[in-house]
Enzyme design. Structure first.
Site: not given
Ligand code: UDX
Length: 431
Positions: A250, A260, A121, A35
């Site tokens: 939503l 995450c 986290t 890396k």
């Molecule tokens: C998330 C948190 O948003 C962020 O604050 C934290 O630091 C890390 O975890 P991330 O995992 O990058 O970020 O993606 P995010 O945009 O939150 O989406 C997570 C998942 O939820 C995705 O699979 C997305 O498709 C899904 N999602 C999101 C939905 O199914 N519906 C929604 O309305 C929003």
């Protein structure tokens, strides 16, 4: 300021780069020589829009460097961020062995006052263990403070999120550390929440759990919609205008993935359990999410009758757009379910395919060059990631290419009335 970031994953690399962009001197450390080699050659180990350009600029201006030597990193910094992985163990609990190892290595190399910041986290009370680990390995009795400073960046918009934070959380019991951390984050001009370490740790888990809960809530509503013929997209819009609810998170569909939400949710359930509280609500959030993935396979089955021997085209592998990350992506579970039933799988993702192929994340699938190639002779097309280019497909061309014009949409990106008019059998989150 002089900063060291240990761990060059999404959080570490983006945090280090953005702090360098603000004018700090940053050394990024990772034990993974491959890396660090990649980064030293100017290449990015992850796909993140905008990252490469900022890394190059800051390396060129000598504010950012990469090394495998933690001693070098610790020596060159007053503030050391721990941003190593906290992967889930078999039982869902977070594996904190990397955090412990780094805390020990920092302690063994400290020669002057250091602030050690938890950026990964971590479960509540990790701060106490980090402080304890440093204390017992701090042979020279160097002064230090531990701070919890959780990261809220999202993949795909990580640079924007880091450079424009909605809030900055600082957990510490040291006035000296608080002053320095306030100084570090001054350029962001964001609300600063200063609290004790445990509260800061919980803010992160509670935030992710709450967002996951919003998604599972709307997915549960989509089940009611399926039973009644109501439209979940309109319902989310109608709810979202209420400022107490908000429009974000939503979007109903095939469920949340990524490294995450699933991991942190599971870890938070475990932490609560260990503390003696059964967080039933979060167990339901997790269950609903699991069901959404199974529901996708059921919808495909309902539309095709028999899965065995059918060709199913998958559009989207990444857990969300603008990333090549497939960790805990719904696509992996859904493809496996379909393969178990005997389907032949064709896939396309604008960015994630390369990683999927390189790391053999999918077995026995045909990687295609675009969405039209996936559609060719398919019995069904399944949308699993809402990439913009899928929203702009020539759907008549897609229909012509398919053996059977059936689209099962796990992200609700098309207009159902328009699909009906084109003669495409279309199923989305309300149907
Ligand atoms: C998330 C948190 O948003 C962020 O604050 C934290 O630091 C890390 O975890 P991330 O995992 O990058 O970020 O993606 P995010 O945009 O939150 O989406 C997570 C998942 O939820 C995705 O699979 C997305 O498709 C899904 N999602 C999101 C939905 O199914 N519906 C929604 O309305 C929003």
């Amino acid at each position: 300021m002089r900063i060291c970031v240990v761990g060059t994953g999404y959080v570490g690399l983006v945090t280090g780069t953005c702090l360098a962009e603000l004018g700090n001197n940053v050394v990024c450390v990772d034990a993974d020589t491959e890396k660090i080699d990649t980064l030293q050659k100017g290449m990015m180990p992850i796909y993140e829009p905008g990252l490469e350009e900022i890394v190059h600029r800051n390396v060129k201006e000598e504010r950012l460097s990469f090394t495998t030597s933690i001693a070098e990193g610790v020596d060159a910094a007053d503030i050391i961020f721990i941003a190593v992985g906290t992967p889930p163990k078999e039982d869902g609990e977070a594996d904190l062995s990397f955090v412990e190892q780094v805390a020990r290595d920092i302690a063994l190399n400290m020669k002057s006052y250091k602030i050690i910041v938890e950026k990964s986290t971590v479960p509540v009370e990790t701060g106490e263990w980090v402080a304890h680990t440093i204390k017992i390995n701090n042979k020279n009795k160097v002064e230090f403070d531990v701070v919890s400073n959780p990261e809220f960046l999202r993949e795909g918009t990580a640079i924007h999120d880091t450079m424009n934070p909605e809030r900055i959380v600082i957990g510490t019991n040291s006035a000296r550390a608080e002053k320095i951390m306030r100084e570090l984050y001054k350029p962001f001009n964001a609300p600063l929440i200063v609290t004790d370490i445990k509260s800061a740790e919980i803010i992160k888990h509670a935030s992710n759990a709450f967002l996951a809960m919003k998604i599972s809530f709307i997915n549960a509503i989509s089940r009611i919609c399926e039973l009644t013929g109501a439209d979940v997209v309109k319902i989310a819009e109608g709810m979202g205008y209420d400022s107490r609810i908000g429009k974000a998170f939503l979007n109903a569909g095939c469920g949340f993935g990524g490294f995450c939400f699933p991991k942190d949710l599971e870890a938070f359930i475990k932490i609560s359990e260990k503390l003696g509280y059964d967080f039933e609500l979060l167990r339901a959030v997790k269950k609903i999410n699991e069901e959404q993935k199974k529901l996708m396979a059921k919808k495909i089955k309902d539309a095709l009758w028999i899965i065995k021997g059918k060709t199913i085209g998958i559009l989207g592998l990444a857990f969300k757009p603008n990333t090549d990350d497939m960790r805990f992506a719904p696509s992996i579970d859904i493809i496996k379910q379909l393969q178990t039933e005997g389907a032949r799988i064709k896939v396309f993702d604008p960015v994630a395919m390369e990683r999927a192929e390189r790391h053999r994340l999918l077995e026995d699938v045909e990687f295609c060059k675009n969405a039209y190639a996936v559609a060719m002779d398919s019995d069904c097309l399944v949308i699993l990631t809402e990439w913009n280019e899928f929203k702009e497909l020539d759907l008549l061309r897609i229909k012509e290419a398919m053996k059977n014009p059936v689209i099962i949409d796990g992200r609700n990106i098309y207009d159902s009335a328009a699909m009906k008019e084109m003669g495409i059998v279309y199923r989305f989150s309300s149907m």
